[in-house]
Enzyme design. Sequence first.
Site, short mmCIF file in Angstrom:
data_model
loop_
_atom_site.label_atom_id
_atom_site.label_comp_id
_atom_site.label_asym_id
_atom_site.label_seq_id
_atom_site.Cartn_x
_atom_site.Cartn_y
_atom_site.Cartn_z
N VAL A 106 -14.24 -36.75 31.01
CA VAL A 106 -13.31 -35.65 31.27
C VAL A 106 -12.22 -35.61 30.19
O VAL A 106 -11.94 -34.56 29.61
CB VAL A 106 -12.68 -35.76 32.66
CG1 VAL A 106 -11.69 -34.61 32.89
CG2 VAL A 106 -13.75 -35.74 33.74
N LYS B 42 -8.17 -39.02 42.20
CA LYS B 42 -8.11 -38.86 43.66
C LYS B 42 -7.72 -40.16 44.36
O LYS B 42 -7.02 -40.13 45.37
CB LYS B 42 -9.44 -38.34 44.21
CG LYS B 42 -10.63 -39.26 44.10
CD LYS B 42 -11.51 -38.84 42.96
CE LYS B 42 -12.76 -39.66 42.81
NZ LYS B 42 -13.52 -39.27 41.60
N GLY C 295 -13.71 -31.20 41.62
CA GLY C 295 -13.99 -30.94 40.21
C GLY C 295 -13.47 -29.59 39.77
O GLY C 295 -12.26 -29.32 39.75
N ILE D 132 -13.86 -26.76 41.29
CA ILE D 132 -13.59 -25.83 42.39
C ILE D 132 -12.08 -25.71 42.61
O ILE D 132 -11.41 -26.71 42.83
CB ILE D 132 -14.25 -26.31 43.69
CG1 ILE D 132 -15.76 -26.46 43.53
CG2 ILE D 132 -13.94 -25.36 44.84
CD1 ILE D 132 -16.43 -27.10 44.71
N GLU E 170 -22.38 -44.11 39.44
CA GLU E 170 -21.92 -45.20 38.59
C GLU E 170 -22.86 -46.40 38.73
O GLU E 170 -23.68 -46.47 39.65
CB GLU E 170 -20.50 -45.61 39.00
CG GLU E 170 -19.47 -44.49 38.92
CD GLU E 170 -19.14 -44.10 37.49
OE1 GLU E 170 -19.43 -44.90 36.57
OE2 GLU E 170 -18.60 -43.00 37.30
N ASP F 139 -15.00 -42.43 48.15
CA ASP F 139 -14.58 -41.30 47.33
C ASP F 139 -14.30 -40.08 48.21
O ASP F 139 -13.26 -39.43 48.09
CB ASP F 139 -15.68 -40.97 46.31
CG ASP F 139 -15.37 -39.73 45.50
OD1 ASP F 139 -14.63 -39.84 44.51
OD2 ASP F 139 -15.88 -38.64 45.85
N LYS G 84 -10.66 -37.90 49.15
CA LYS G 84 -10.51 -36.45 49.06
C LYS G 84 -10.14 -35.85 50.41
O LYS G 84 -9.37 -34.89 50.48
CB LYS G 84 -11.81 -35.85 48.52
CG LYS G 84 -12.09 -36.26 47.08
CD LYS G 84 -13.49 -35.90 46.63
CE LYS G 84 -13.72 -36.36 45.19
NZ LYS G 84 -15.12 -36.13 44.75
#
Length: 435
Positions: free
Chosen positions: A22, A111, A140, A142, A196, A207, A211
């Site tokens: 990124v 996050k 991402g 969105i 990963e 994860d 969020k």
Amino acid sequence: MNHDRTDHYRSLRIALLGAGSVGSQVARLLLEHRDELAARVGAPLELVGIGVRDVAAKRDVDLPAALLTDDLGTLVASADIVVELLGGIEPARSLLLDALAAGADVVTANKALIAAHGPELFRAAETVGAQVNYEAAVGGAIPIIRPLEQSLAGDRVMRVMGIVNGTTNFILDRMHTEGATLEEALAIATELGYAEADPTADIEGFDAASKATILASLAFHTVVPVEVVHRQGITGVTDAMVEQAERNDRVLKLVAICERLAGEGGEAVSARVHPVSLPATHPLAAVREAKNAIFVTAESAGDLMFYGAGAGGPETASAVLGDLVSIARRHVLGGPGAAASTHADLPIAPFGDVLARHELALTVADRSGVLAGVAGLFAEHGVSVESVRQDPADGEASLVLGTHTASEARIAAVLDALEAHPDVERIDSVIRLID
């Protein structure tokens, strides 16, 4: 005569922390679209440095060597705006607190950091009138943070539900469409770069839980610590569960659900992440591969859906640049940063208060009276059975029971009773149903 106050505004100094998939795309866009971004902002955006752990490491994008530095502290001290794409908690947290203390604004896609230390960062920003933007931390590319924070600020959000982890969605999608096992689908996800080398954060739901914390806190104006989010990943999803769902024309998805619950003492907030079984006609059932989709239900606006790429370097960089342009415009136009709203301060509901329909698959002894005995346990704990299917096989039988809506506390009590029942060989699966 009117004069545009942005015509002669000084350059804004941008420090970028991290040059991974990124970060390298953000750096590329800042350099390649310098003039276009300056026109949008009303001032030049000067990338003064890119802080990295290893200056000599190979990168996806050819970046100017003169911009790379491993002295992240000095770089942060020189910036008007700090863009943090390092990931993890430290040194990201300390660097951003230093940046905010110096009056710099912050953009982050982290996050885990926002979920664990968001309130601390927001307080630090409010103290000096700075801003923390984090659109890329959820979904991402969105746009979901800004709609919750601004577009729906005058409404009452009742529920936020969605697929917020592309890796687990890819895995479950392959299990349904290709007949792959979880292990086979995970291997493909790893090969394609969706997972990963250590996929624990994704497949165990960490994860998605981070969020969910962010979404619930924003939607309900209440601090929702990540440790109160009920979390269940996909490692318990089996081929048999996928087949059972398909027999009923349903699809399994890992979903984050954040909602207001009405209780005797008033409203409370629930946030949870777990697999669910959806009808094949449900919009979330059609979310394929590594895409994300988030439903928001608001009192006045009704149902809204946000869909798109939940990860990826260029895609996430788009959200980061959107935050950066927004913050830079505030510098040019003036005014303090907007503080995070936690005015509602609603209580967090225990997971046991959550209501849902469930489907339980059991292996039981294949003899008369077993079904009646098992059904009796549900009745004893106040859970109504809606459907039953029994398949006998060599001294054992597969028993699948669907329930009417019941609290998670009652279902937990039923499971304890089933575990202790002599005719129940094992509990093969428990899945929540959403219609």
